[in-house]
Design a protein around this motif. Structure first.
Motif, short mmCIF file in Angstrom:
data_model
loop_
_atom_site.label_atom_id
_atom_site.label_comp_id
_atom_site.label_asym_id
_atom_site.label_seq_id
_atom_site.Cartn_x
_atom_site.Cartn_y
_atom_site.Cartn_z
N ALA A 102 -15.06 -6.24 -6.88
CA ALA A 102 -14.14 -5.57 -5.96
C ALA A 102 -14.68 -4.23 -5.47
CB ALA A 102 -12.80 -5.34 -6.65
N LYS A 103 -14.29 -3.87 -4.26
CA LYS A 103 -14.41 -2.49 -3.81
C LYS A 103 -13.19 -1.75 -4.36
CE LYS A 103 -17.15 -3.49 0.30
NZ LYS A 103 -17.36 -3.24 1.74
N VAL A 104 -13.42 -0.55 -4.88
CA VAL A 104 -12.41 0.16 -5.64
C VAL A 104 -11.96 1.42 -4.90
CG1 VAL A 104 -12.04 1.51 -7.75
CG2 VAL A 104 -13.16 -0.74 -7.87
N LEU A 105 -10.64 1.60 -4.83
CA LEU A 105 -10.05 2.79 -4.21
C LEU A 105 -9.01 3.38 -5.16
CD1 LEU A 105 -9.32 4.76 -1.89
CD2 LEU A 105 -7.86 2.94 -0.95
N TRP A 142 -0.97 4.53 1.89
CA TRP A 142 -0.71 3.17 2.39
C TRP A 142 -1.69 2.83 3.51
CZ3 TRP A 142 2.23 -0.76 0.63
CH2 TRP A 142 2.48 -1.83 1.49
N ARG A 143 -1.90 3.77 4.41
CA ARG A 143 -2.84 3.53 5.51
C ARG A 143 -4.27 3.35 4.98
NH1 ARG A 143 0.22 7.65 8.18
NH2 ARG A 143 -1.43 9.19 7.79
N ALA A 144 -4.63 4.12 3.96
CA ALA A 144 -5.96 3.98 3.39
C ALA A 144 -6.15 2.62 2.75
CB ALA A 144 -6.21 5.09 2.36
N MET A 145 -5.11 2.12 2.10
CA MET A 145 -5.16 0.78 1.53
C MET A 145 -5.35 -0.27 2.62
SD MET A 145 -2.07 -1.37 -0.25
CE MET A 145 -1.30 -1.47 1.39
N LEU A 146 -4.56 -0.18 3.69
CA LEU A 146 -4.69 -1.14 4.78
C LEU A 146 -6.06 -1.06 5.43
CD1 LEU A 146 -1.18 -0.87 6.49
CD2 LEU A 146 -1.99 -2.63 4.90
N ASP A 147 -6.62 0.13 5.51
CA ASP A 147 -7.96 0.28 6.06
C ASP A 147 -8.98 -0.46 5.19
OD1 ASP A 147 -9.92 1.73 7.91
OD2 ASP A 147 -10.59 2.39 5.93
N LEU A 148 -8.87 -0.32 3.88
CA LEU A 148 -9.77 -1.05 2.99
C LEU A 148 -9.57 -2.56 3.13
CD1 LEU A 148 -11.87 -1.21 0.74
CD2 LEU A 148 -10.01 -0.88 -0.92
N PHE A 149 -8.33 -2.99 3.23
CA PHE A 149 -8.07 -4.43 3.43
C PHE A 149 -8.73 -4.93 4.73
CE2 PHE A 149 -3.82 -4.57 0.88
CZ PHE A 149 -4.53 -4.42 -0.28
N GLY A 150 -8.63 -4.12 5.77
CA GLY A 150 -9.27 -4.51 7.02
C GLY A 150 -10.78 -4.66 6.86
N GLU A 151 -11.36 -3.85 6.00
CA GLU A 151 -12.80 -3.93 5.74
C GLU A 151 -13.17 -5.18 4.94
OE1 GLU A 151 -15.97 -1.50 2.96
OE2 GLU A 151 -14.39 -0.36 3.98
N VAL A 152 -12.43 -5.47 3.86
CA VAL A 152 -12.84 -6.54 2.95
C VAL A 152 -12.34 -7.90 3.40
CG1 VAL A 152 -13.03 -5.00 0.98
CG2 VAL A 152 -10.87 -6.20 1.39
N PHE A 153 -11.26 -7.94 4.17
CA PHE A 153 -10.73 -9.23 4.60
C PHE A 153 -11.24 -9.65 5.96
CE2 PHE A 153 -6.77 -8.18 1.88
CZ PHE A 153 -7.35 -8.77 0.78
#
Length: 237
Positions: free
Chosen positions: A158-161, A226-237
């Motif tokens: 996983a990428k970790v945040l 929350w926005r940072a999480m969605l940004d990471l999801f956009g990267e990995v998904f």
């Protein structure tokens, strides 16, 4: 929106998690494990699962204490958490069972799974990553960063945040530095966001009702994280 309580078992415990998915949408979509705060599965975690479903994911809010409800005794909760901090085997088993539930759902794209968590739930998401679970992202909000079983090189997929209040007394600077060292030495793709002046439980409005200065909701940090999480999801998904 379809929501469902799902019973499952792990580590000798009867667990009841909460599934949320937009059943008006056809096809598979990324799946998100949601790990609750230290007291247990509550409205906060269930609301997060529904928000994720509204955003286009399928989410399963796991239950790591049992029976699908919060504990009423903070002493008992801390006793369990302290034991898992000393030996994460049990919490890893309970999280793995929840992951299996999520991956069995027909709407879940099993190649695109992430885990997020709050307080000790964030620690749980990081333990999933450390143990090599097939997740592409692990996100912790005001999460404890320590472990008795550090990440090993080549094991974390996983990428970790980590998203932490800089004034959180439960996650002091030395704990953050140890996490940085652990993640770097294990070769993990990691990042940490610090929110200045923010203490523990910054995503949960109910924190303000507890009368403890180290616990407080912070609207700005909540929305930014929350926005940072969605940004990471956009990267990995």
């Amino acid at each position: 929106m379809k929501t469902e309580d799902i019973e499952y078992h792990a580590d000798g415990a009867r667990l009841i998690g909460y599934l949320a998915v937009d059943d008006a949408k056809a096809g598979q979509r990324p799946g998100i494990i949601v790990a609750h705060e230290g007291f247990g599965l509550n409205d906060h975690a269930k609301d997060i699962a529904r928000r994720l479903a509204e955003a286009g994911y399928i989410a399963f809010a796991l239950d790591y204490h049992g029976d699908g409800k919060p504990l009423t005794d903070m002493g008992e909760a801390m006793k369990r958490i302290t034991a898992w901090m000393g030996d994460p085997t049990g919490i890893r088993l309970r999280a793995h069972a929840a992951l299996e539930v999520l991956m069995r759902q027909p709407e879940t794209d099993t190649k695109r799974i992430a885990a997020i968590g709050y307080c000790f739930g964030g620690t749980t998401a990081f333990e999933m990553a450390r143990s090599g679970e097939p997740i592409v992202a692990a996100v912790g909000f005001h999460s404890g960063l320590g472990t008795a079983s550090p990440a090993q090189p080549g094991k974390v997929q996983a990428k970790v945040l980590a998203q932490i209040g800089a004034a959180d007394p439960m996650v002091p600077a030395e704990q953050r530095a140890a996490f940085e060292k652990e993640m770097t030495e294990a070769g993990v793709d990691w990042r940490m966001t610090l929110f200045g002046g923010v203490v523990h439980s910054f995503t949960n409005p109910a924190a303000d009702t507890l009368g403890r200065p180290e616990l407080a909701y912070n609207k700005s940090a909540d929305e930014r994280s929350w926005r940072a999480m969605l940004d990471l999801f956009g990267e990995v998904f």
